[in-house]
Write an enzyme that holds these catalytic residues in place. Structure first.
Site, PDB file in Angstrom:
ATOM      1  N   LYS A 212       9.566  -5.477  -5.021  1.00 50.97           N
ATOM      2  CA  LYS A 212      10.455  -5.064  -5.956  1.00 50.97           C
ATOM      3  C   LYS A 212      11.411  -4.212  -5.385  1.00 50.97           C
ATOM      4  O   LYS A 212      12.593  -4.105  -5.889  1.00 50.97           O
ATOM      5  CB  LYS A 212       9.370  -4.124  -6.647  1.00 50.97           C
ATOM      6  N   GLU A 218       6.364  -4.272   5.586  1.00 53.85           N
ATOM      7  CA  GLU A 218       5.420  -5.573   5.904  1.00 53.85           C
ATOM      8  C   GLU A 218       6.130  -6.803   5.447  1.00 53.85           C
ATOM      9  O   GLU A 218       6.354  -7.859   5.875  1.00 53.85           O
ATOM     10  CB  GLU A 218       4.217  -5.519   5.113  1.00 53.85           C
ATOM     11  N   GLY A 274       4.631  -2.219  -9.831  1.00 54.15           N
ATOM     12  CA  GLY A 274       4.269  -3.163  -8.918  1.00 54.15           C
ATOM     13  C   GLY A 274       3.066  -3.983  -9.308  1.00 54.15           C
ATOM     14  O   GLY A 274       3.066  -5.206  -9.147  1.00 54.15           O
ATOM     15  N   ARG A 275       1.995  -3.091  -9.609  1.00 58.55           N
ATOM     16  CA  ARG A 275       0.684  -3.639  -9.813  1.00 58.55           C
ATOM     17  C   ARG A 275       0.661  -4.404 -11.429  1.00 58.55           C
ATOM     18  O   ARG A 275      -0.337  -4.703 -11.862  1.00 58.55           O
ATOM     19  CB  ARG A 275      -0.314  -2.857  -9.665  1.00 58.55           C
ATOM     20  N   GLU A 360      -4.827   2.209  -7.491  1.00 57.68           N
ATOM     21  CA  GLU A 360      -3.660   2.629  -7.529  1.00 57.68           C
ATOM     22  C   GLU A 360      -3.012   3.549  -8.562  1.00 57.68           C
ATOM     23  O   GLU A 360      -2.327   4.350  -8.588  1.00 57.68           O
ATOM     24  CB  GLU A 360      -2.700   1.392  -7.036  1.00 57.68           C
ATOM     25  N   HIS A 391     -27.047 -12.322  -3.261  1.00 55.65           N
ATOM     26  CA  HIS A 391     -27.959 -12.579  -1.914  1.00 55.65           C
ATOM     27  C   HIS A 391     -27.393 -11.411  -0.976  1.00 55.65           C
ATOM     28  O   HIS A 391     -27.606 -11.616   0.163  1.00 55.65           O
ATOM     29  CB  HIS A 391     -27.885 -13.921  -1.554  1.00 55.65           C
ATOM     30  N   LYS A 515       2.863   5.322   5.425  1.00 53.78           N
ATOM     31  CA  LYS A 515       4.110   4.816   5.715  1.00 53.78           C
ATOM     32  C   LYS A 515       4.966   5.376   6.810  1.00 53.78           C
ATOM     33  O   LYS A 515       5.631   4.856   7.704  1.00 53.78           O
ATOM     34  CB  LYS A 515       5.028   4.314   4.398  1.00 53.78           C
TER      35      LYS A 515
HETATM   36  O1  F6P Z   1       3.084   0.939  -1.257  1.00 53.91           O
HETATM   37  C1  F6P Z   1       2.557   0.507  -2.382  1.00 53.91           C
HETATM   38  C2  F6P Z   1       3.396  -0.432  -3.258  1.00 53.91           C
HETATM   39  O2  F6P Z   1       4.598   0.403  -3.707  1.00 53.91           O
HETATM   40  C3  F6P Z   1       2.498  -1.172  -4.418  1.00 53.91           C
HETATM   41  O3  F6P Z   1       2.855  -0.156  -5.548  1.00 53.91           O
HETATM   42  C4  F6P Z   1       3.657  -2.195  -4.596  1.00 53.91           C
HETATM   43  O4  F6P Z   1       2.893  -3.002  -5.356  1.00 53.91           O
HETATM   44  C5  F6P Z   1       3.449  -2.679  -3.112  1.00 53.91           C
HETATM   45  O5  F6P Z   1       3.988  -1.473  -2.190  1.00 53.91           O
HETATM   46  C6  F6P Z   1       4.709  -3.516  -2.588  1.00 53.91           C
HETATM   47  O6  F6P Z   1       6.058  -3.111  -3.119  1.00 53.91           O
HETATM   48  P1  F6P Z   1       7.413  -3.862  -3.058  1.00 53.91           P
HETATM   49  O7  F6P Z   1       6.793  -4.974  -4.243  1.00 53.91           O
HETATM   50  O8  F6P Z   1       8.414  -3.018  -3.412  1.00 53.91           O
HETATM   51  O9  F6P Z   1       7.428  -4.325  -1.946  1.00 53.91           O
END
Ligand code: F6P
Length: 551
Positions: A212, A218, A274-275, A360, A391, A515
């Site tokens: 987003k 990452e 995002g979620r 979240e 199990h 972060k």
């Molecule tokens: O760090 C949390 C977060 O902002 C989530 O809410 C989001 O889904 C994820 O990181 C990834 O963010 P992006 O889509 O901006 O890379």
């Protein structure tokens, strides 16, 4: 409570007090008694929403409990906030944003305005662009830099830009294009990307960079490594990127900076959290996998439950009910967690997806006014598909000391393309599904154990107290539409709980500190710079790490 707040503190409302009193009266009432008192409970305490059949009879509630809970929802303005969300008001108040994932699945002729602009045409324009691109990949018309059709699709994203498409891809595998390979990379641990690409032919590989913000470390790190790998494998220059990289983002500037042509960008908007984003452009990998028509069926499933949530009366409103039940157990039974147990291997990632959605969203301890809450908010959400859990950890649910409300999700039919011999196993799977909620509710009394001739010293060990609350969600088959219905059900359940707890379910400030600290610690690990600014524990750990790395 701060001066502007117009809301009475939740725990000081008369509705809360009434629930507390009612809880005392309920005492140790057992589900065995509730079922004995009402022979129709098993059919009466049920709801139908679209293709979902919901049985909430095995909950520690009576008609009075449910009425009191609905009064709490009324007193806390759940319906008003819901309507404000659907209208596009900026209910994410810490980020001043509208919350409009519901617009992503609205029909073409719907009107949903943000700042006076109808967002629905834009949603459908992006869906059309996604559909055209998906068809080109699926048909082999889109070729890579060397002219070969794409056979492998690698989605690189994290959090909401990974969990949704990854979960839905697994869930709908039976509907996927089986000649294409799909991989999902999220972890900044290089092992994740390594395992995803080590056996792929770069000439036939498409990377979808899903972010987003397009700033998530990452994702940008993995995307950069993927680009390096691709260009090395192809022995090509930067011009090869356009045939092998597309972006899903709200941030065109950052996408261009990365070197992806914005013509290959699929857009979404800041009013999509995002979620809550996998039915936006973030679902591109899924759309390539299942095709645009199936994707639309899934969106229609979401929309069906959106409409149910928006219009169904409180007594029949499933997300409202599920949300209220969670509030009930957290507040009055001290339940700390909530298990989601799908009896479908295809839903193996469903609970992991719900963890972000729920935790979240509602893992907050200050309310919308910034005041510390004095009640429980979001539970720990956990679980894995049945029958595996039986199990492993079901022992604790059956005989442990904790109250763990659980959702059991199952399907009448196995997916259509199972090998015939394997489809026959479905009745056994579902027999377990029904047996577990029965055992959890009714248990086994000491007398029943004794009647089996069990020696007295073993009777306590073989007794099942029962009285463990569960919801059963049953559907005919795990189709794209049913998946959409299920996800929307949970989205709105989380909404209801956030509304009652008066937290902003749409921000996530709690992820920020780690972060920032990681950025500060990285130079300490790589070059020893800045260690003196760390606390003594972290400094010693960083030094030990450096020594182990021979630095
Ligand atoms: O760090 C949390 C977060 O902002 C989530 O809410 C989001 O889904 C994820 O990181 C990834 O963010 P992006 O889509 O901006 O890379």
């Amino acid at each position: 409570m701060n001066a502007e707040s117009s809301r009475v503190r939740l725990t000081r409302t008369p509705e809360w007090a009434a629930l507390g009193k009612h809880r005392e009266q309920l005492g140790q009432t057992h589900l065995r008694e509730l079922f004995a008192a009402d022979p129709a409970r098993g059919t009466g305490y049920t709801l139908r929403v679209g293709d979902l059949y919901l049985d909430y009879s095995k909950h520690l509630v009576t008609d009075e409990t449910l009425a009191l809970l609905r009064e709490l929802a009324a007193a806390t303005g759940v319906a008003g906030l819901r309507d404000a969300m659907f209208r596009g008001e900026k209910i994410n108040n810490t980020e001043h944003r509208a919350v409009l994932h519901t617009a992503l699945r609205a029909p073409r002729d719907a009107v949903v305005e943000v700042d006076g602009e109808n967002v629905v045409p834009g949603v459908h324009a992006v869906l059309a662009k996604m559909a055209a691109f998906s068809e080109r990949i699926r048909s082999g018309a889109w070729t890579g830099h060397t002219g070969k059709p794409i056979k492998n699709v690698v989605n690189i994203g994290i959090g909401g830009s990974d969990l949704g498409p990854a979960m839905a891809y697994e869930a709908l595998r039976a509907y996927t294009h089986r000649d294409l390979t799909f991989r999902f990379v999220s972890n900044v641990d290089g092992a994740d990307l390594h395992e995803a690409i080590r056996d792929l032919d770069a000439e036939e590989t498409l990377f979808i960079i899903a972010s987003k913000t397009f700033t998530t470390i990452e994702t940008i790190t993995n995307a950069t490594s993927a680009r390096d790998w691709l260009l090395t494998e192809l022995g090509a220059g930067q011009d090869a990127v356009a045939r092998h990289f597309v972006a899903l983002s709200t941030n065109a500037g950052k996408v261009a900076d990365f070197g992806i042509d914005t013509a290959n960008m699929f857009e979404f908007w800041d009013w999509v959290g995002g979620r809550y984003s996998y039915d936006s452009a973030i679902g591109l990998s899924l759309m390539i996998a299942i095709g645009p028509d199936r994707f639309r069926e899934m969106l229609d499933g979401f929309h069906l439950v959106d409409e149910h949530f928006r219009t169904a009366p409180p007594e029949e409103n499933a997300p409202l009910l599920l949300g209220l039940l969670g509030v009930w157990y957290g507040a009055f039974f001290d339940a700390q967690s909530h298990a989601v147990l799908p009896y479908s291997h295809y839903l193996s990632k469903f609970t992991a997806y719900l963890q972000q959605l729920d935790m979240e969203s509602n893992g907050k301890s200050v309310d919308r006014d910034g005041d510390l809450v004095d009640y429980q908010t979001g539970p720990v959400v956990w679980g894995t598909p049945g029958t595996n859990g039986q199990h492993a950890y079901f022992q604790l649910i059956h005989q442990g000391t904790k109250v763990i409300p659980a959702d059991f999700i199952g399907f009448a039919k196995p997916v259509a393309d199972l090998l015939p011999g394997l489809a026959a196993q479905h009745d056994l799977l579902m027999a377990n599904f029904f047996a577990q909620t029965q055992a959890l509710a009714f248990g086994k009394t000491p007398d029943e154990v004794r009647a089996e001739g069990v020696p007295e010293e073993l009777v306590p060990h073989k007794t099942f107290r029962g009285n463990h609350p569960t919801t059963t969600i049953l559907a005919d088959e795990l189709t794209p539409s049913v998946l959409g219905q299920l996800v929307a059900l949970y989205e709105h359940k989380v909404f209801v709980q956030g509304a009652i707890w008066n937290v902003d379910s749409f921000d996530q400030w709690g992820v920020e500190l780690g972060k920032v600290l990681a950025k500060r610690i990285e130079p300490v690990l790589t070059s020893g710079v800045g260690g003196e600014q760390l606390d003594s524990s972290t400094a010693a750990l960083a030094a030990a790490y450096q020594a182990l790395r021979g630095r």
